[in-house]
Design an enzyme around this catalytic site. Structure first.
Site, PDB file in Angstrom:
ATOM      1  N   CYS A 114       0.755  -1.225  -0.019  1.00 54.23           N
ATOM      2  CA  CYS A 114       0.056  -0.008   0.140  1.00 54.23           C
ATOM      3  C   CYS A 114       0.930   1.335  -0.033  1.00 54.23           C
ATOM      4  O   CYS A 114       0.187   2.194  -0.361  1.00 54.23           O
ATOM      5  CB  CYS A 114      -0.856   0.097   1.185  1.00 54.23           C
ATOM      6  SG  CYS A 114      -2.062  -1.227   1.059  1.00 54.23           S
ATOM      7  N   HIS A 255      -3.629   7.067   2.067  1.00 51.09           N
ATOM      8  CA  HIS A 255      -4.028   5.701   1.577  1.00 51.09           C
ATOM      9  C   HIS A 255      -5.439   5.244   1.988  1.00 51.09           C
ATOM     10  O   HIS A 255      -5.712   5.576   3.150  1.00 51.09           O
ATOM     11  CB  HIS A 255      -3.070   4.788   2.144  1.00 51.09           C
ATOM     12  CG  HIS A 255      -3.277   3.227   1.772  1.00 51.09           C
ATOM     13  ND1 HIS A 255      -3.631   2.694   0.753  1.00 51.09           N
ATOM     14  CD2 HIS A 255      -3.525   2.040   2.698  1.00 51.09           C
ATOM     15  CE1 HIS A 255      -3.943   1.277   0.895  1.00 51.09           C
ATOM     16  NE2 HIS A 255      -3.960   0.964   2.107  1.00 51.09           N
ATOM     17  N   ASN A 285      -9.967  -0.519  -0.746  1.00 49.02           N
ATOM     18  CA  ASN A 285      -8.750  -0.483  -0.883  1.00 49.02           C
ATOM     19  C   ASN A 285      -7.829  -1.086  -2.039  1.00 49.02           C
ATOM     20  O   ASN A 285      -8.091  -2.214  -2.226  1.00 49.02           O
ATOM     21  CB  ASN A 285      -8.071  -1.427   0.508  1.00 49.02           C
ATOM     22  CG  ASN A 285      -6.545  -1.395   0.794  1.00 49.02           C
ATOM     23  OD1 ASN A 285      -5.819  -0.634  -0.325  1.00 49.02           O
ATOM     24  ND2 ASN A 285      -6.029  -1.653   1.566  1.00 49.02           N
TER      25      ASN A 285
END
Ligand code: UT7
Length: 335
Positions: A114, A255, A285
């Protein structure tokens, strides 16, 4: 040699058409729209039905080039941040290079989960600042649906597929572009978020497949505790060492793993929620794509403007985390 700053001069993204909503997931696993929304902030995510990570990455790259009025031949380097490469090798970067016809480019994949886009952005900036290259494409792309177990309610609600890209070019104006960054890693956190099978440690066998080791595993609670501190810490730290307060920041670009982690980061930065880029509700995500996907959507909507000061912040598997301070340099979108 004249000092150079790496600046972002163009951005764009690609998301697949197919929507997988919380209500769709209610039919697959024991979950509810209400649980997913209140625990994560996610309402729906996108799923790529045909094709691979390189297809999404190549489309995002083509759109960036079109926005900047360049051809693929103008690109020197292609860095693809991904944990879902088309295959171990060749690199997804090489596949993208071929798909877009970037005949003069070399490139490589970067595995930072990520934080992959942030790591890749700062890596790409070094090629520009050193004077080695003048046009670097930095792409964050993940087809998370390929490593997601849709029988595991802990994880299948979280992830989606997307790609987004930026172009880095040099500027002699030292007060714009990528001004500062903090990058961190802590491999002792590896055991909380990983894909166990398929690599050299546990090469694929019937047994690894039967055990589901080709799927992402996450101990969400453990990751949450560290992520919430890590992302807020590096965001506060980069502001402090650049003598900035919340009032000096136009946008936080976090993020998108969990709305509660994003809120905690914004709070620590003393930033009003209206100045935080949030699209986790639409995409979930998307790992390496979350940050550039936000940049692209906000730029296209005319909300991210030239000269604005933004902080990027990430946390992910590894553990990897970091922040960057950026003065936005792309010409405003025609809205
Ligand atoms: O992007 C990389 C970094 N990743 C992250 O930053 C993710 C960090 N972690 C998180 O965002 C959160 O931990 C999750 C969203 C993954 C989970 O939220 P949580 O509030 O930590 O929930 P939990 O795992 O503690 O589960 C709470 C309860 C459990 O039931 P019991 O044991 O209390 O009876 C779970 O079994 O919720 C249950 N549960 C669910 N219920 C309905 C877990 N998943 C689901 C689900 N639907 N999908």
């Amino acid at each position: 040699m004249q000092k150079k700053r790496a600046v972002i001069t163009a951005v764009d993204h690609y998301v697949p058409d197919k929507v997988l909503s919380n209500f769709d997931l209610e039919k697959i696993v024991d979950t509810t729209d209400e649980w997913i929304r209140t625990r994560t902030g996610i309402r729906e995510r996108r799923i790529l039905e045909h094709g691979a990570t390189s297809d999404m990455a190549a489309e995002a790259a083509r759109r960036v080039l079109a926005n900047r009025g360049l051809t693929a031949n103008d690109i020197d380097v292609i860095i693809v941040a991904t944990v879902t490469p088309d295959m171990f090798f060749p690199s997804t970067s090489c596949l993208v290079q071929d798909k877009i016809g970037a005949k003069n480019a070399w490139g490589f994949d970067l595995s930072g989960a990520c934080s992959g886009f942030l790591y890749a952005l700062i890596t790409g900036a070094q090629f520009i600042e050193s004077g080695m290259h003048t046009r670097v494409l930095v792409i964050g792309a993940d087809k998370m649906s390929t490593i997601t177990d849709y029988a595991d309610r802990n994880n299948c609600i979280l992830f989606g597929d997307a790609a987004a890209a930026v172009l880095l070019e040099p500027s002699e104006n030292m007060s714009e572009g990528i001004l500062d960054s903090i990058l961190r890693s802590d491999g002792s956190g590896g055991k909380y978020l990983y894909m166990k099978g398929g690599g050299s440690l546990n090469p694929p066998t019937h047994e690894t497949v039967d055990k589901g080791w080709h799927y992402l595993y996450q101990d969400g609670k453990s990751v949450f505790k560290v992520a919430v501190i890590g992302m807020a810490d590096v965001s506060a730290e980069i502001m402090k060492r650049n003598n900035l307060t919340g009032k000096d920041i136009d946008w936080l670009v976090p993020h998108q793993a969990n709305l509660r982690i994003i809120d905690a980061t914004a709070e620590r930065m003393e930033l009003d929620k209206s100045r935080v880029m949030i699209n986790i509700d639409k995409y979930g995500n998307t790992t390496a794509a979350t940050v550039p996907l936000c940049l692209s959507e906000w730029w296209k909507a005319g909300k991210l403007k030239k000269g604005q000061t933004i902080v990027l912040a990430t946390f992910g598997a590894g553990y990897t985390w970091g922040s960057a301070l950026v003065k936005w340099s792309a010409e405003d979108a025609k809205v």
